[in-house]
Design a protein around this motif. Structure first.
Motif, mmCIF file in Angstrom:
data_model
loop_
_atom_site.group_PDB
_atom_site.id
_atom_site.type_symbol
_atom_site.label_atom_id
_atom_site.label_comp_id
_atom_site.label_asym_id
_atom_site.label_seq_id
_atom_site.Cartn_x
_atom_site.Cartn_y
_atom_site.Cartn_z
ATOM 1 N N ASP B 244 -7.747 5.162 4.956
ATOM 2 C CA ASP B 244 -6.750 4.193 4.470
ATOM 3 C C ASP B 244 -5.367 4.826 4.438
ATOM 4 N N ALA B 245 -4.360 3.960 4.482
ATOM 5 C CA ALA B 245 -2.987 4.462 4.484
ATOM 6 C C ALA B 245 -2.598 5.070 3.138
ATOM 7 N N VAL B 246 -3.033 4.437 2.049
ATOM 8 C CA VAL B 246 -2.641 4.913 0.708
ATOM 9 C C VAL B 246 -3.894 5.237 -0.086
ATOM 10 N N ASN B 247 -3.924 6.450 -0.658
ATOM 11 C CA ASN B 247 -5.123 6.897 -1.370
ATOM 12 C C ASN B 247 -4.708 7.626 -2.648
ATOM 13 N N GLN B 248 -5.066 7.033 -3.793
ATOM 14 C CA GLN B 248 -4.710 7.676 -5.048
ATOM 15 C C GLN B 248 -5.595 8.897 -5.270
ATOM 16 N N VAL B 249 -4.991 9.995 -5.709
ATOM 17 C CA VAL B 249 -5.744 11.224 -5.956
ATOM 18 C C VAL B 249 -5.996 11.363 -7.463
ATOM 19 N N ILE B 250 -4.898 11.384 -8.218
ATOM 20 C CA ILE B 250 -4.954 11.342 -9.683
ATOM 21 C C ILE B 250 -3.821 10.414 -10.114
ATOM 22 N N PRO B 251 -3.725 10.033 -11.366
ATOM 23 C CA PRO B 251 -2.602 9.178 -11.761
ATOM 24 C C PRO B 251 -1.266 9.840 -11.412
ATOM 25 N N GLY B 252 -0.466 9.133 -10.633
ATOM 26 C CA GLY B 252 0.842 9.654 -10.254
ATOM 27 C C GLY B 252 0.853 10.451 -8.967
ATOM 28 N N MET B 253 -0.275 10.605 -8.333
ATOM 29 C CA MET B 253 -0.338 11.367 -7.083
ATOM 30 C C MET B 253 -1.154 10.589 -6.054
ATOM 31 N N ALA B 254 -0.584 10.448 -4.865
ATOM 32 C CA ALA B 254 -1.284 9.704 -3.809
ATOM 33 C C ALA B 254 -1.163 10.447 -2.488
ATOM 34 N N ALA B 255 -2.206 10.300 -1.665
ATOM 35 C CA ALA B 255 -2.167 10.864 -0.312
ATOM 36 C C ALA B 255 -1.927 9.712 0.654
ATOM 37 N N LEU B 256 -0.918 9.858 1.496
ATOM 38 C CA LEU B 256 -0.554 8.805 2.443
ATOM 39 C C LEU B 256 -0.892 9.256 3.866
ATOM 40 N N LYS B 257 -1.597 8.407 4.570
ATOM 41 C CA LYS B 257 -2.031 8.769 5.929
ATOM 42 C C LYS B 257 -1.168 8.052 6.971
ATOM 43 N N PHE B 258 -0.779 8.812 7.983
ATOM 44 C CA PHE B 258 0.042 8.238 9.056
ATOM 45 C C PHE B 258 -0.643 8.472 10.398
ATOM 46 N N ASP B 259 -0.819 7.416 11.150
ATOM 47 C CA ASP B 259 -1.387 7.555 12.498
ATOM 48 C C ASP B 259 -0.258 7.877 13.458
ATOM 49 N N VAL B 260 -0.053 9.149 13.657
ATOM 50 C CA VAL B 260 1.100 9.540 14.468
ATOM 51 C C VAL B 260 0.663 10.555 15.529
ATOM 52 N N PRO B 261 1.030 10.328 16.789
ATOM 53 C CA PRO B 261 0.710 11.315 17.820
ATOM 54 C C PRO B 261 1.585 12.555 17.689
ATOM 55 N N ILE B 262 0.983 13.705 17.899
ATOM 56 C CA ILE B 262 1.681 14.975 17.687
ATOM 57 C C ILE B 262 1.425 15.880 18.899
ATOM 58 N N ILE B 263 2.356 16.787 19.153
ATOM 59 C CA ILE B 263 2.245 17.629 20.354
ATOM 60 C C ILE B 263 0.957 18.447 20.379
ATOM 61 N N ASN B 264 0.596 18.852 21.584
ATOM 62 C CA ASN B 264 -0.578 19.676 21.842
ATOM 63 C C ASN B 264 -1.871 19.019 21.358
ATOM 64 N N ARG B 265 -1.937 17.734 21.664
ATOM 65 C CA ARG B 265 -3.127 16.918 21.416
ATOM 66 C C ARG B 265 -3.624 17.000 19.963
ATOM 67 N N VAL B 266 -2.737 16.597 19.092
ATOM 68 C CA VAL B 266 -3.089 16.464 17.665
ATOM 69 C C VAL B 266 -2.713 15.044 17.266
ATOM 70 N N PHE B 267 -3.452 14.464 16.345
ATOM 71 C CA PHE B 267 -3.160 13.088 15.954
ATOM 72 C C PHE B 267 -3.300 12.924 14.441
ATOM 73 N N GLY B 268 -2.270 12.313 13.862
ATOM 74 C CA GLY B 268 -2.332 11.914 12.462
ATOM 75 C C GLY B 268 -1.813 12.965 11.490
ATOM 76 N N GLU B 269 -1.208 12.475 10.426
ATOM 77 C CA GLU B 269 -0.701 13.393 9.388
ATOM 78 C C GLU B 269 -0.960 12.799 8.010
ATOM 79 N N LEU B 270 -1.258 13.696 7.092
ATOM 80 C CA LEU B 270 -1.487 13.340 5.696
ATOM 81 C C LEU B 270 -0.348 13.943 4.872
ATOM 82 N N SER B 271 0.301 13.110 4.062
ATOM 83 C CA SER B 271 1.386 13.605 3.215
ATOM 84 C C SER B 271 1.117 13.164 1.783
#
Lengths: 467, 390
Positions: B244-271
């Motif tokens: 999922d794009a938005v994922n709560q970890v603890i209250p006030g903290m969330a992990a956001l997923k991005f489907d983004v192509p990246i160099i050298n055949r890597v895909f996706g980033e979590l922030s």
């Protein structure tokens, strides 16, 4: 008019070797095989030479395209003799002409751009100079390749335009190679002006600090295009490249060939192509906004205005592939209706096929061509494989006379005479009913447009191209 | 007969005119309408989900290492020689997947086979082997940071974001900041891997060396090799792959997923996103390949945060990682100010040139101390810390 008074491409008639769809199928298979083998050898990041860095590969395929256009359209195959072209086997002929084009391309890139311009004019054309000033070698090469490539992008619109729209005027009577050199020089000169107006500022802000004394920084288009990137210009220039060929092939130079006055027809065609291209560029940009939402300036990839403009050019090039295929291998189907009806059917058909090709490309290119996954990435350049494919179409149709499915036979005197009368379309005339139809059609065109822009947001929500 | 013929001609003329008109009308409307203010008005307005993901007291970030490599020339030279930015990272023959066959002749299988028996328990030996087999092992550094979060009730949490590249460099950096002990004591609750790139992920066995049971969070863009590496590194704890794009970890903290192509055949980033009480939203990234404004935009669309205000940034912003440039980066420099960030703790792939341009534009960039091989005080370097809130 004699056969040697018209160009080689006009003097020959391509005749199917077999009845039915077999020639088209055979050529499709042949082209697919050649495409994939050459892609693997020269471009594929997993292949042998790996020129898809991407700008080196992009520069090469763009310059090959322009060289092929120069050889066939501008120089009418000079220095090759007509008799040699007539009697030589297509495989031998194409090999020689492609080798000649590659050699000419090397001379242009290495000698003219890198060695002369890069050493005595503008430093960014020479990667070694950039590296010696502290740039990482990889980017020095990419920057230089980008600048050299942009010349080809502009020239690949202007050079065919001079033939297709301006009908080689005012030098159409000059013999070869004087005509070729004149038109190449003139179009190259205009390309240089367009380059300075569109891309020089883009190159100038690649370096820190902005090269304000040598270029307009920030560029003048910043507010209008919502970016300082020269990709804004790539959008409409690529659309010009595509529209020139639409106009030449599936549109049969309609509607500007209704104009009987030579100079007016030529000027209208030249600027008409630009106007249509700009309309197309704005529309394709809007399609992206409808599908993905408004661009956010300063962000990257899919949402960035600079990439959105680049992608306009990429989308346009997807239209060129089915257009050329329809012309080269389907005898410009359909041909049985009146010219405007043929044109509208072909336009609609090729646009729909372009969308299908677009979807197939993004679904398969990561695996099949080794390109980056997803739509937007500096290393996802659909223009490279599309232009590579177009180059093979051109080699097959122009230099191989459509081998293996077709062969060239000389046109008869009557067929050559027809060419002369074709300059001005005689089958469409201005009548009161035509005017009524035109007005109704204009209203219908507005309706078609709004149907499309209502369809895109819906389609983008129900169909995902890349999961 | 003549009348019928005239009608036929008349009808054909109408059709010719209509066909011409449809094409002309469509193209004309494309040109006149598509880029007009009217067309903009038709675009869907941003619908804000305003998801309440809680609030916390403060976030402190310790930069364990932001120096992912030490020579751009060597890094880009290797990539260039291998065939460019699209070549699969596992084929580059970089450590720890070197096989001794040279540029572009590597593979995950052949590389890992040389060290599989040694990871994670004998990383010194594994790296020694790789120093002989791979290209430019001395160039490998890594990216990793420690995130310490304090909830409103005073409860504290520690997380790792990324785990470096070079075993030798990452292990030394972990020891320098006391991460080794925190892992051994299970003080660190989870490891988030921002993306699969060499400099954020390939030091994975170093974390495993100290705590193989640590929960690991990745996103679903990981390729087969990356997933296998997690197994081959001896990870025994839970592995969560966000879809999922938005994922709560603890209250006030969330992990956001991005489907983004990246160099050298890597895909996706979590922030990571944090809602800091009375301050606003803090965005933390590994490389931020999606772009900091795309990151901010997703947060704006999806999350509810204090004062509806963007407050801080930490991490790599992936603008000029190789000190390269593109006019689109100037678009960011020009427009970032409009987003109102009050504390910008950038480093790593942001690039020194970008930091310099940010500073020249008057943005609140937090300077660093340029220690432990960080090369410029223009941004937060190795060993530097930044706190958001309190």
């Amino acid at each position: 008019m004699e056969r040697n008074e018209v160009s080689y491409l006009e003097s020959r008639k391509l005749v199917k070797r077999w009845k039915g769809p077999w020639p088209a199928l055979a050529n499709s298979l042949f082209i697919a095989v050649v495409f994939y083998i050459t892609w693997w050898i020269f471009q594929d990041p997993r292949g042998i030479m790996r020129m898809y860095t991407p700008y080196i590969g992009y520069m090469v395929c763009r310059w090959l395209l322009i060289l092929f256009i120069w050889v066939a359209y501008i120089f009418d195959f000079w220095p090759f003799k007509r008799a040699w072209l007539d009697r030589t086997h297509p495989l031998v002929k194409s090999t020689v002409i492609v080798a000649f084009s590659v050699a000419a391309m090397y001379l242009l890139i290495k000698v003219f751009f890198v060695d002369i311009l890069g050493n005595y004019g503008i430093a960014y054309f020479n990667p070694e100079r950039l590296t010696s000033m502290g740039l990482t070698e990889f980017y020095a090469i990419e920057y230089a390749a980008e600048a050299i490539m942009m010349f080809a992008a502009i020239a690949s619109w202007l050079s065919p335009s001079w033939v297709v729209a301006c009908e080689n005027a005012p030098w159409q009577k000059l013999p070869q190679p004087a005509r070729g050199f004149t038109i190449v020089t003139v179009t190259f000169f205009i390309s240089m002006i367009v380059y300075f107006l569109t891309m020089h500022s883009h190159m100038a802000i690649l370096f820190y600090p902005w090269q304000k004394f040598t270029a307009i920084c920030p560029p003048y288009w910043e507010e209008f295009a919502n970016t300082v990137s020269g990709n804004f210009h790539i959008a409409w220039i690529m659309c010009c490249t595509v529209v020139v060929w639409l106009y030449e092939t599936i549109w049969e130079r309609y509607p500007f060939n209704l104009i009987k006055t030579n100079w007016l027809r030529r000027v209208s065609s030249f600027f008409g192509i630009i106007a249509i291209a700009v309309c197309l560029a704005f529309f394709l940009y809007y399609c992206e906004e409808l599908a993905w939402g408004p661009a956010i300036r300063g962000t990257r990839r899919l949402m960035a205005p600079d990439w959105r403009w680049l992608h306009v050019g990429e989308m346009a090039i997807f239209w060129l592939c089915p257009t050329l295929f329809l012309t080269f291998y389907c005898n410009n189907w359909p041909t049985k209706f009146s010219r405007p009806v043929n044109v509208i059917i072909r336009t609609f058909l090729t646009a729909v096929i372009a969308v299908v090709v677009y979807i197939i490309y993004y679904k398969t290119s990561h695996l099949f061509l080794g390109t980056q996954k997803g739509f937007s990435h500096p290393q996802q350049f659909p223009m490279i494989p599309m232009i590579w494919l177009i180059n093979i179409f051109l080699i097959n149709s122009w230099f191989m006379d459509g081998w293996p499915g077709w062969k060239a036979v000389p046109k008869t005197a009557a067929e050559i005479k027809e060419l002369e009368s074709e300059v001005v379309a005689s089958d469409v005339k201005w009548t009161p009913r035509f005017a009524v139809g035109l007005i109704a059609g204009l209203a219908g065109g507005v309706g078609v447009y709004f149907m499309i822009i209502n369809f895109i947001p819906w389609f983008s929500t129900v169909y995902t191209i890349i999961h | 007969m003549t009348e019928e013929k005239d009608k036929g001609v008349s009808r054909r003329d109408f059709v010719k005119g209509a066909a011409t008109g449809v094409c002309a009308g469509t193209f004309a409307t494309m040109g006149l309408y598509s880029y007009s203010p009217l067309a903009k008005k038709r675009l869907a307005k941003t619908q804000r989900a305003m998801k309440d993901f809680g609030v916390l007291k403060s976030v402190k970030i310790t930069n364990i290492s932001e120096t992912s490599w030490f020579s751009n020339a060597n890094l880009m030279g290797d990539i260039h020689k291998a065939g460019g930015l699209l070549v699969n990272q596992y084929d580059l023959n970089w450590p720890p997947f070197g096989n001794g066959k040279g540029s572009a002749q590597g593979s995950y299988e052949s590389g890992i086979a040389t060290i599989k028996d040694l990871i994670p328990h004998d990383l010194e030996k594994a790296w020694e082997i790789q120093e002989k087999l791979s290209l430019h092992p001395e160039n490998a550094g890594g990216y990793s940071c420690l995130i310490e979060v304090e909830e409103l009730n005073g409860k504290k949490h520690k997380y790792l974001l990324d785990t470096g590249w070079s075993y030798k460099w990452t292990d030394a950096a972990f020891k320098r900041e006391g991460i080794d002990k925190m892992l051994e004591n299970h003080e660190i609750e989870a490891l988030f891997i921002s993306h699969e790139h060499w400099d954020h992920f390939w030091g994975f066995p170093v974390t495993m060396k100290y705590d193989p049971t640590i929960p690991v969070y990745i996103q679903d863009g990981f390729y087969e090799e990356g997933l296998q590496y997690i197994k081959d590194s001896g990870h025994t704890g839970p592995l969560h792959s966000y879809t999922d794009a938005v994922n709560q970890v603890i209250p006030g903290m969330a992990a956001l997923k991005f489907d983004v192509p990246i160099i050298n055949r890597v895909f996706g980033e979590l922030s990571l996103a944090f809602n800091v009480k009375d301050k606003g939203l803090v965005l933390v990234s590994g490389c931020c390949h999606q772009g900091i404004l795309k990151f901010a935009d997703l947060a704006y669309r999806e999350l509810k945060y204090d004062h509806d205000r963007f407050y801080g940034i930490y991490g790599g912003l992936h603008i000029s990682p190789f000190e390269d440039w593109d006019p689109k980066y100037d678009d960011l420099v020009i427009s970032l100010g409009k987003w109102g960030f009050e504390k910008i703790g950038c480093n790593h792939c942001t690039g020194h040139l970008t930091a310099k341009k940010f500073i020249e534009a008057g943005y609140p960039v937090i300077r660093g101390t340029a220690r432990f091989r960080s090369s410029s005080p223009d941004y937060l370097g190795n060993g530097d810390t930044i706190t958001f809130g309190v």
